[in-house]
Design an enzyme around this catalytic site. Structure first.
Site, short mmCIF file in Angstrom:
data_model
loop_
_atom_site.label_atom_id
_atom_site.label_comp_id
_atom_site.label_asym_id
_atom_site.label_seq_id
_atom_site.Cartn_x
_atom_site.Cartn_y
_atom_site.Cartn_z
N GLY A 92 -1.86 5.82 -4.23
CA GLY A 92 -0.41 4.73 -5.40
C GLY A 92 -0.88 3.20 -5.58
N ARG A 93 -2.09 2.52 -5.02
CA ARG A 93 -2.13 1.23 -4.71
C ARG A 93 -3.83 0.91 -4.96
NH1 ARG A 93 -0.69 -1.56 0.28
NH2 ARG A 93 -0.29 0.36 2.13
N LYS A 113 -8.45 -2.21 -3.51
CA LYS A 113 -6.91 -1.49 -2.95
C LYS A 113 -6.24 -2.54 -2.62
CE LYS A 113 -5.16 0.10 1.60
NZ LYS A 113 -5.46 0.19 3.21
N GLY A 126 2.37 -0.82 -6.32
CA GLY A 126 0.91 -1.12 -6.43
C GLY A 126 0.36 -2.08 -5.20
N ARG A 177 -12.65 -1.54 -0.49
CA ARG A 177 -13.51 -1.23 0.26
C ARG A 177 -14.76 0.34 -0.25
NH1 ARG A 177 -8.98 2.91 2.87
NH2 ARG A 177 -9.22 4.02 0.34
N ASP A 253 -3.79 12.49 4.76
CA ASP A 253 -3.73 11.14 3.62
C ASP A 253 -4.70 10.73 4.28
OD1 ASP A 253 -1.11 11.22 4.59
OD2 ASP A 253 -1.15 9.56 3.01
N ASN A 254 -5.19 10.24 5.87
CA ASN A 254 -5.63 9.45 6.05
C ASN A 254 -7.06 9.53 7.61
OD1 ASN A 254 -3.85 7.63 5.18
ND2 ASN A 254 -2.30 6.85 6.91
N ASP A 263 -8.22 4.70 6.28
CA ASP A 263 -7.06 3.66 5.98
C ASP A 263 -6.39 2.69 7.08
OD1 ASP A 263 -5.42 3.04 4.59
OD2 ASP A 263 -4.65 5.35 3.77
P1 AMP Z 1 -0.42 4.64 3.43
O1 AMP Z 1 0.72 4.51 4.33
O2 AMP Z 1 -1.15 3.23 2.95
O3 AMP Z 1 -2.20 5.64 3.98
O4 AMP Z 1 0.19 5.10 2.28
C1 AMP Z 1 0.89 6.58 1.87
C2 AMP Z 1 0.53 6.93 0.23
O5 AMP Z 1 1.89 5.57 -0.38
C3 AMP Z 1 -0.48 6.51 -0.78
O6 AMP Z 1 -0.49 7.82 -1.01
C4 AMP Z 1 -0.41 5.59 -0.98
O7 AMP Z 1 -1.29 5.41 -2.23
C5 AMP Z 1 1.47 4.98 -1.32
N1 AMP Z 1 1.64 3.92 -0.86
C6 AMP Z 1 1.44 2.75 0.29
N2 AMP Z 1 1.47 1.44 -0.80
C7 AMP Z 1 2.08 1.84 -1.80
C8 AMP Z 1 2.60 0.41 -2.51
N3 AMP Z 1 3.07 -1.27 -2.40
N4 AMP Z 1 2.68 0.48 -3.93
C9 AMP Z 1 2.44 1.93 -4.11
N5 AMP Z 1 1.94 2.57 -3.42
C10 AMP Z 1 1.81 2.91 -2.03
MG MG Z 2 -3.32 6.26 3.32
#
Ligand code: AMP
Ligand code: MG
Length: 488
Positions: A92-93, A113, A126, A177, A253-254, A263
């Site tokens: 997502g980002r 990232k 994002g 990364r 997912d991590n 992550d």
């Molecule tokens: P994370 O907590 O970083 O492991 O992210 C979990 C999910 O949320 C993943 O699919 C990321 O791509 C999405 N995500 C986290 N932060 C953002 C953000 N600021 N914008 C878009 N997607 C995000």
């Molecule tokens: Mg993640």
């Protein structure tokens, strides 16, 4: 040597079917500038660090300029977040910019990232903020320095752009990364739960070819792969437990399919040994507390096993999964034997380690400072002043030390040899939250110098650094008040 323009891209992931990802270019970041570059990682990609200029790096690794050969994609994956399946995840980002094959024929993923919105961004912006990008940059080097498998980072880019987090505006950043795999357990879960079994097989075949070619001709290649993932994950979490590392968000997912720490969000190296320590303030129920990590990794492996059940017989998967507790224990004791300087393997060692961890916990000790001091403990001299300075209950220490002395009498290595071996695994410096926070606070005022200095320190954490030696001391009192959340 290559230049940014001649990096040897060969993007195998984009040769998978189009619905494995979304093709999307990064959204340019406003006024990007280079904050840090990791020369070791540049060389890994055949780049000569001296030939790289900050302007070009900032343009390329903020997504403002696409590298020739790069084909950016947002990967689709799903996963279990805090135990609940979420089908709507994906990059997502972040974007996989492509894969670089170096002179040694190693294939490295380049992932940006903080690269802007994708179809998987849901309601979010994002972006990644500077604070969390600094933490990930530092953590990658710190883990590598400790010999704990981890993703790496090539560059950290700052920007004038702001993003809203927790009601405040914060500067954005981007992190490049680098790792051999961005495939998460959640990639498999996506195809399993959406009943795309042919694609699940394609993904598994992709992983076999790229990461586990030794199993391609095995009778049951997918089962062998799962077995290997179980083993690597058990070894990884054993290392976390041995160094007091709390990941913070152990969602599927991590979890990396190649067994790397993946992550970095609200992670911590514990300053004080508290088994039920929760690093992420959003984790109200303590699902990912320090002492639950082995069970959570086991749980995540069961989720991966479930996802593979259309490819492999479920009972056989279960038999592999059930190896986890014993495997974990054997890796854990092996880590502690190294930290204690024990070369031989005796069954009594488990009790010695259990007694030690109980003392850490009873007195909320700083385990990493303790192990460093223990590396200079010559039991035949009997001097234990340095250790005594670290504890509050000296009787408990004396009791443990007498058991440890008895154990050392069964070792053949002399003190100098044991001490040198112990120092190589018991670092002088560890990345404590307050150190990252100091770097973040300075960065907020435009001073990025501490990031490079910490990188120098943490690359070789066992080597004494006179200029930065204050980081070997007890953390300041404000360290305990640092609050970490999922917000990043
Ligand atoms: P994370 O907590 O970083 O492991 O992210 C979990 C999910 O949320 C993943 O699919 C990321 O791509 C999405 N995500 C986290 N932060 C953002 C953000 N600021 N914008 C878009 N997607 C995000
Ligand atoms: Mg993640």
């Amino acid at each position: 040597m290559a230049t940014l323009e001649t990096l040897n891209f060969d993007n195998s992931y984009t040769r998978l079917p189009e619905h494995f990802y979304q093709r999307v270019n990064p959204v340019p970041l406003k006024q990007p500038f280079l904050i840090a570059l990791n020369s070791d990682i540049a060389r890994l990609l055949d780049l000569d660090p001296a030939s790289l200029n900050p302007y070009d790096l900032a343009q390329c690794f903020s997504g403002n300029r696409l590298l020739p050969g790069s084909e950016p994609v947002a990967m689709k994956y799903t996963g279990h977040q805090f135990g609940v399946y979420n089908p709507d995840l994906g990059d997502g980002r972040g974007l996989l910019l492509g894969e670089v094959v170096n002179r040694d024929n190693q294939r490295w993923d380049l992932h940006l990232k903080g690269s802007g919105k994708t179809v998987y961004s849901r309601f979010a912006d994002g972006r990644a903020v500077l604070r969390s990008s600094i933490r990930e940059y530092l953590a990658s080097v710190a883990m590598q320095g400790l010999g704990i498998p981890t993703t790496q980072a090539l560059a950290l880019i700052g920007s004038e752009e702001l993003a809203m987090r927790d009601g405040m505006m914060e500067p954005c950043a981007a992190l490049l990364r680098v790792t051999q795999s961005h495939i998460r357990f959640g990639h498999f879960e996506h195809f399993y739960y959406s009943k795309q079994h042919d694609d699940l097989k394609r993904l598994a075949d992709y992983c076999l070819v790229r990461y586990f070619p030794q199993f391609l001709n095995a009778g049951q290649p997918y089962l062998c792969m799962y077995r290997e993932v179980v083993t690597r994950s058990a070894e990884l979490v054993a290392k976390w437990q041995a160094y007091g590392f709390v990941h913070g968000v152990l969602n599927t997912d991590n979890m990396s399919i190649i067994g790397e720490t993946f992550d970095y969000g609200p992670y911590s190296f514990m300053d004080q040994y508290k088994p039920n320590m929760v690093s992420n303030q959003n984790d109200h129920r303590g699902r990912y507390a320090f002492n639950k990590q082995p069970d959570m990794v086991h749980w995540n492996l069961s989720a991966l096993g479930q996802a593979l059940s259309s490819l492999v017989d479920q009972d056989e998967l279960l038999a592999e999964l059930n190896r986890f507790p014993d495997l974990y224990q054997s890796f854990e004791i092996a880590e502690f034997r190294k930290r204690l300087g024990l070369q031989s393997e005796l069954s009594e060692d488990s009790a010695l380690v259990a007694q030690l961890l109980k003392m850490f916990s009873n007195q909320a000790l700083d385990m990493n400072r303790f192990f460093r001091a223990l590396s200079e403990f010559d039991y035949q001299e009997g001097e234990s002043d340095k250790l005594e300075d670290l504890v509050s209950n000296k009787t408990e220490l004396k009791n443990w030390l007498s058991a440890y002395k008895k154990r050392l009498e069964k070792e053949v290595a002399s003190y100098p040899i044991r001490s040198a071996q112990m120092k190589s695994v018991n670092p002088e410096y560890i990345l404590r939250n307050y150190m990252a926070q100091e770097a973040i606070n300075l960065a907020a005022d435009g001073d990025f110098s501490l990031i490079e200095e910490l990188i120098e320190l943490l690359r070789n954490p066992g080597i004494k650094n006179n200029k930065m030696h204050h980081y070997a001391a007890s953390p300041p009192s404000w360290a305990g008040s640092i609050c970490l959340t999922c917000s990043s």
